[in-house]
Scaffold this active site. Structure first.
Site, mmCIF file in Angstrom:
data_model
loop_
_atom_site.group_PDB
_atom_site.id
_atom_site.type_symbol
_atom_site.label_atom_id
_atom_site.label_comp_id
_atom_site.label_asym_id
_atom_site.label_seq_id
_atom_site.Cartn_x
_atom_site.Cartn_y
_atom_site.Cartn_z
ATOM 1 N N THR A 1 -8.262 3.599 8.722
ATOM 2 C CA THR A 1 -9.469 2.778 8.824
ATOM 3 C C THR A 1 -9.511 2.121 10.207
ATOM 4 O OG1 THR A 1 -9.072 2.311 6.499
ATOM 5 C CG2 THR A 1 -10.827 1.058 7.567
ATOM 6 N N GLU B 1 -10.794 -9.389 3.291
ATOM 7 C CA GLU B 1 -9.540 -9.045 3.959
ATOM 8 C C GLU B 1 -9.866 -8.943 5.440
ATOM 9 O OE1 GLU B 1 -7.207 -5.743 2.416
ATOM 10 O OE2 GLU B 1 -6.505 -5.313 4.447
ATOM 11 N N GLU C 1 -8.766 0.241 -2.657
ATOM 12 C CA GLU C 1 -9.598 0.266 -1.452
ATOM 13 C C GLU C 1 -10.496 1.477 -1.560
ATOM 14 O OE1 GLU C 1 -7.278 0.673 2.083
ATOM 15 O OE2 GLU C 1 -6.208 -1.167 1.680
ATOM 16 N N HIS D 1 -5.751 3.501 -1.399
ATOM 17 C CA HIS D 1 -7.075 3.815 -0.873
ATOM 18 C C HIS D 1 -7.403 5.230 -1.345
ATOM 19 C CE1 HIS D 1 -9.767 4.152 3.015
ATOM 20 N NE2 HIS D 1 -10.415 4.480 1.902
ATOM 21 N N ARG E 1 -9.514 7.984 -0.884
ATOM 22 C CA ARG E 1 -10.481 8.432 0.117
ATOM 23 C C ARG E 1 -11.350 9.556 -0.426
ATOM 24 N NH1 ARG E 1 -10.417 7.790 5.633
ATOM 25 N NH2 ARG E 1 -9.047 6.137 6.326
ATOM 26 N N ARG F 1 -7.153 12.748 1.022
ATOM 27 C CA ARG F 1 -6.092 13.223 1.913
ATOM 28 C C ARG F 1 -4.698 12.737 1.482
ATOM 29 N NH1 ARG F 1 -7.313 9.911 7.442
ATOM 30 N NH2 ARG F 1 -9.351 10.852 7.152
ATOM 31 N N HIS G 1 0.912 6.181 1.976
ATOM 32 C CA HIS G 1 1.649 7.134 2.818
ATOM 33 C C HIS G 1 2.847 7.771 2.119
ATOM 34 C CE1 HIS G 1 -1.260 6.614 5.777
ATOM 35 N NE2 HIS G 1 -0.968 5.349 6.002
ATOM 36 N N HIS H 1 -3.742 -4.550 7.854
ATOM 37 C CA HIS H 1 -3.850 -3.415 8.783
ATOM 38 C C HIS H 1 -2.941 -3.595 9.985
ATOM 39 C CE1 HIS H 1 -5.331 0.288 10.377
ATOM 40 N NE2 HIS H 1 -5.916 0.466 9.208
ATOM 41 N N ASN I 1 0.859 -1.192 0.000
ATOM 42 C CA ASN I 1 0.000 0.000 0.000
ATOM 43 C C ASN I 1 0.902 1.252 0.000
ATOM 44 O OD1 ASN I 1 -1.375 2.277 1.171
ATOM 45 N ND2 ASN I 1 -3.030 0.907 1.750
HETATM 46 N N1 PXP Z 1 -5.993 -2.899 4.523
HETATM 47 C C1 PXP Z 1 -6.900 -1.918 4.604
HETATM 48 C C2 PXP Z 1 -8.313 -2.232 4.280
HETATM 49 C C3 PXP Z 1 -6.523 -0.602 4.980
HETATM 50 O O1 PXP Z 1 -7.461 0.361 5.066
HETATM 51 C C4 PXP Z 1 -5.162 -0.343 5.233
HETATM 52 C C5 PXP Z 1 -4.736 1.045 5.560
HETATM 53 O O2 PXP Z 1 -4.935 1.868 4.456
HETATM 54 C C6 PXP Z 1 -4.244 -1.401 5.106
HETATM 55 C C7 PXP Z 1 -4.686 -2.678 4.782
HETATM 56 C C8 PXP Z 1 -2.796 -1.209 5.348
HETATM 57 O O3 PXP Z 1 -2.596 -0.939 6.705
HETATM 58 P P1 PXP Z 1 -1.203 -0.440 7.209
HETATM 59 O O4 PXP Z 1 -0.933 0.881 6.531
HETATM 60 O O5 PXP Z 1 -1.390 -0.313 8.683
HETATM 61 O O6 PXP Z 1 -0.197 -1.483 6.812
#
Ligand code: PXP
Length: 241
Positions: free
Chosen positions: A101, A151, A70, A43, A45, A49, A10, A191, A7
């Site tokens: 989330t 998930e 996402e 994701h 949003r 953001r 960030h 997550h 992901n």
């Molecule tokens: N899965 C989902 C559904 C999420 O919303 C997120 C965060 O965007 C992640 C996985 C990844 O989580 P993390 O950034 O804590 O690894």
């Protein structure tokens, strides 16, 4: 073999902190793929953001692996998904004020609307996933709406402040994985997973993908994206199939 899907939200968070052009999540995705990521997740949003519409479109054009989107179950996002056609859509709950989330989607209370929402997405050939807590009711609901994947939310396990809570949360996830597999639903996890807490799943069979963002981007800030992804791929490659 379980796979790592990275992901890159960030990377965009850092860029948006200055509303500038760098760092670019598209470049991060390129490096993540070189380092062995099996897919890229963003994701998009409602408040934009971090990831922007431009990022999603460029990632769809440029990545060589699989793009996972996402998103909240809104009309706007459904239209974007149908236009961009990612490999997979994962529905997540979304609250404006949250830092990230906070919990799984309540599928059980919204069976009909989620089933209807997924219909055109499936018809477009996009795979579907639902981000849910490891809760029997929610997993049964996921079966009801006929999603191919879920998930399971690992955030409560990752955030546990003591061993007893951590073990309790882990047990719940393991029970959830088993139940989903009994229903023939494919299972991803995500997550809060990092280079230490992910080891709890090393001997759990049948996990398709690990969806990991923050811990990889945090490490990448210090050692570089390729090394951060490679370190995680090396860990997951030791896990059972
Ligand atoms: N899965 C989902 C559904 C999420 O919303 C997120 C965060 O965007 C992640 C996985 C990844 O989580 P993390 O950034 O804590 O690894």
């Amino acid at each position: 073999m379980p796979k790592l899907v990275v992901n890159v939200d960030h990377i965009a968070t850092i860029r948006q902190a200055r509303l500038s052009k760098e760092p670019d999540p598209v470049h991060a995705a390129f490096l993540a793929e070189i380092a062995g990521a099996s897919g890229i997740i963003v994701h998009l949003r409602e408040d934009r953001r971090h990831i922007q519409d431009r990022d999603l479109r460029l990632l769809k054009e440029t990545i060589k692996t699989k793009l996972h989107l996402e998103m909240a179950a809104t009309k706007e996002m459904q239209e974007i998904a149908l236009e961009v056609k990612p490999y997979m859509v994962c529905l997540v709950p979304e609250k404006r004020q949250e830092l990230t989330t906070e919990g799984g989607l309540d599928v059980a209370s919204n069976l009909n609307s989620i089933k209807e929402f997924l219909k055109p997405i499936k018809e477009a050939g996009i795979k579907t996933s639902l981000f849910i807590d490891a809760d029997e009711k929610q997993i049964e609901a996921a079966k009801e709406v006929e999603t191919e994947y879920i998930e399971i939310h690992t955030g409560h396990y990752a955030d546990a402040q003591d061993d007893i809570t951590r073990r309790k949360e882990l047990k719940k996830i393991l029970r959830g994985i088993k139940l989903a597999q009994d229903f023939n639903i494919k299972v991803n996890l995500g997550h809060g997973l990092n280079y230490e807490n992910i080891w709890a799943f090393s001997k759990v069979p049948g996990i398709c993908e690990y969806s990991i963002g923050h811990s990889i981007v945090a490490r990448a800030a210090l050692v570089g994206m390729e090394k951060a992804v490679r370190d995680m791929v090396e860990i997951i490659n030791t896990f059972v199939d």
